[in-house]
Design a protein around this motif. Structure first.
Motif, mmCIF file in Angstrom:
data_model
loop_
_atom_site.group_PDB
_atom_site.id
_atom_site.type_symbol
_atom_site.label_atom_id
_atom_site.label_comp_id
_atom_site.label_asym_id
_atom_site.label_seq_id
_atom_site.Cartn_x
_atom_site.Cartn_y
_atom_site.Cartn_z
ATOM 1 N N VAL A 3 0.837 -1.212 0.000
ATOM 2 C CA VAL A 3 0.000 0.000 0.000
ATOM 3 C C VAL A 3 0.871 1.261 0.000
ATOM 4 N N GLY A 4 1.973 1.232 0.766
ATOM 5 C CA GLY A 4 2.839 2.420 0.829
ATOM 6 C C GLY A 4 3.448 2.758 -0.511
ATOM 7 N N TYR A 5 3.931 1.776 -1.260
ATOM 8 C CA TYR A 5 4.527 2.036 -2.551
ATOM 9 C C TYR A 5 3.481 2.445 -3.581
ATOM 10 N N ILE A 6 2.268 1.915 -3.460
ATOM 11 C CA ILE A 6 1.209 2.358 -4.378
ATOM 12 C C ILE A 6 0.887 3.832 -4.140
ATOM 13 N N LEU A 7 0.802 4.217 -2.859
ATOM 14 C CA LEU A 7 0.532 5.627 -2.554
ATOM 15 C C LEU A 7 1.686 6.514 -2.995
ATOM 16 N N PRO A 52 0.403 11.170 -0.806
ATOM 17 C CA PRO A 52 -0.199 11.367 0.533
ATOM 18 C C PRO A 52 0.868 11.406 1.606
ATOM 19 N N SER A 53 0.574 12.142 2.665
ATOM 20 C CA SER A 53 1.565 12.307 3.725
ATOM 21 C C SER A 53 1.820 11.016 4.517
ATOM 22 N N THR A 97 4.742 6.731 6.224
ATOM 23 C CA THR A 97 4.466 6.028 7.488
ATOM 24 C C THR A 97 4.160 4.562 7.229
ATOM 25 N N LEU A 98 3.380 4.291 6.163
ATOM 26 C CA LEU A 98 3.072 2.899 5.834
ATOM 27 C C LEU A 98 4.322 2.136 5.429
ATOM 28 N N LEU A 99 5.213 2.803 4.687
ATOM 29 C CA LEU A 99 6.450 2.125 4.296
ATOM 30 C C LEU A 99 7.327 1.838 5.511
ATOM 31 N N THR A 100 7.360 2.771 6.445
ATOM 32 C CA THR A 100 8.144 2.538 7.667
ATOM 33 C C THR A 100 7.586 1.358 8.459
#
Length: 275
Positions: A125-129, A136-137, A141-144
Motif C-alpha cells: 500500500v505504501g509504494y502504491i501511494l 499522501p503524507s 508512514t506505511l512504508l516505515t
C-alpha cells in the motif's frame, strides 16, 4: 460326574481360551486337517466338546500358561505397580510440559506468518501511494511500518528455528530411554501370552478337534475326549462303590432261643405223694 472347569485356568483367562477356540473353528476350512467340519460334527458341536474338555486341552500348554501367569503377577506386584505409576506421572508431566512447549511452538510459527503478512500489506500500500501525485503524507508512514514488520518477521523466523532445534535435541535425549524402561515388562508379558496362545492352539485345541472329527463315536455332549487323543488323560470322578458284601463273607451267628419246658408235674400213685 465329569469335571468341566480347569482348576489351573484362571477365570480371567477363560474368555481368551474361548476366543482362541472360536478363531480356530472360524478358520477351520483354511486347514486341510479340519476341512471335515460341518460334515458329521458342526462348529457348534465341536465348540461344546472343547469347552467340556477345557481341563484336558489346557494341560498341553500348562508350562507356557504358568510362565504367563507368573509374568503377569510380577507386573501386578506393588513394586512394579509403583514403578509404572511413576512412569505414568512422569509421562503426564512430560505431556504437560510438551503442551506448554507446543503453545510456544504455535506462537513461534504464527508470528512470522502474521508479521510477514502485515509487512507485505504495508509495503504494498505504501509504494502504491508513493506513485500517486501528489503523494499522501501517510505513505511514508506505511512504508516505515512495512519495513518494521519485515524486520519482525526475520527475527521471528530466527527465534522459531532456534526453538525447534532445542526441542528436537531435548526430546531425542529423553524420550528413547523412557520408552525402553516403560516398555520392558509389557513386552515380556506380551511374549509370554503369545507363547501360551500358540501352544494352546497347536498342542491342545487343534489335536483335539482333529481327533474329534476322526472319531465316528465322538459324542458332542460328552466331556470325555475322543479315543484317539490317547496322550490326554481322562479326568473325571466316579461315585463311591456301594456294592453289597460278597456272598462268601463271614457273618455272625444269630442267637437261638428255646421255649421253656412247661411239662406238667409228675403225679404218681399214693406212694409217690409229695411229703
Amino acid at each position: 460326574m465329569h469335571m468341566n472347569s480347569a482348576p489351573h485356568l484362571l477365570t480371567e483367562d477363560r474368555a481368551e481360551y474361548e476366543r482362541i477356540l472360536d478363531d480356530a473353528l472360524r478358520n477351520a476350512h483354511d486347514r486341510p486337517d479340519l476341512a471335515a467340519v460341518g460334515e458329521r460334527l458342526n462348529a457348534e458341536q465341536l465348540r461344546t466338546m472343547a469347552l467340556n474338555a477345557t481341563t484336558l486341552i489346557t494341560t498341553a500348554a500348562a508350562t507356557e500358561y504358568e510362565h504367563y501367569v507368573k509374568v503377569r503377577e510380577e507386573l501386578r506386584s506393588p513394586t512394579t505397580a509403583a514403578s509404572i505409576r511413576n512412569s505414568v506421572l512422569a509421562a503426564s508431566e512430560g505431556e504437560a510440559s510438551e503442551g506448554g512447549a507446543g503453545f510456544a511452538a504455535v506462537v513461534a510459527v504464527l508470528a512470522p506468518v502474521l508479521a510477514g503478512t502485515a509487512a507485505l500489506i504495508f509495503l504494498l500500500v505504501g509504494y502504491i501511494l508513493k506513485m500517486l501525485s501528489p503523494t499522501p503524507s501517510f505513505a511514508q508512514t506505511l512504508l516505515t511500518a512495512g519495513w518494521f514488520f519485515g524486520a519482525v518477521t526475520a527475527a521471528a523466523i530466527l527465534v522459531a528455528a532456534i526453538g525447534l532445534l532445542l526441542t528436537a535435541l531435548r526430546n531425542g535425549a529423553t524420550q528413547v530411554p523412557a520408552a525402553e524402561s516403560a516398555g520392558e515388562l509389557p513386552d515380556e508379558l506380551s511374549r509370554a501370552k503369545d507363547a501360551w496362545r500358540h501352544a494352546l492352539l497347536e498342542r491342545g485345541l487343534l489335536p483335539f478337534l482333529r481327533a474329534a472329527l476322526a472319531d465316528p463315536s465322538a459324542d458332542p455332549s460328552s466331556a470325555v475326549p475322543p479315543r484317539h487323543v490317547s496322550r490326554i488323560p481322562k479326568v473325571g470322578y466316579s461315585g463311591p462303590d456301594y456294592s453289597s458284601p460278597s456272598e462268601g463273607s463271614t457273618t455272625g451267628q444269630r442267637p437261638t432261643f428255646t421255649s421253656p419246658d412247661f411239662t406238667s408235674p409228675d403225679f404218681g400213685g399214693p406212694e409217690h405223694r409229695p411229703e
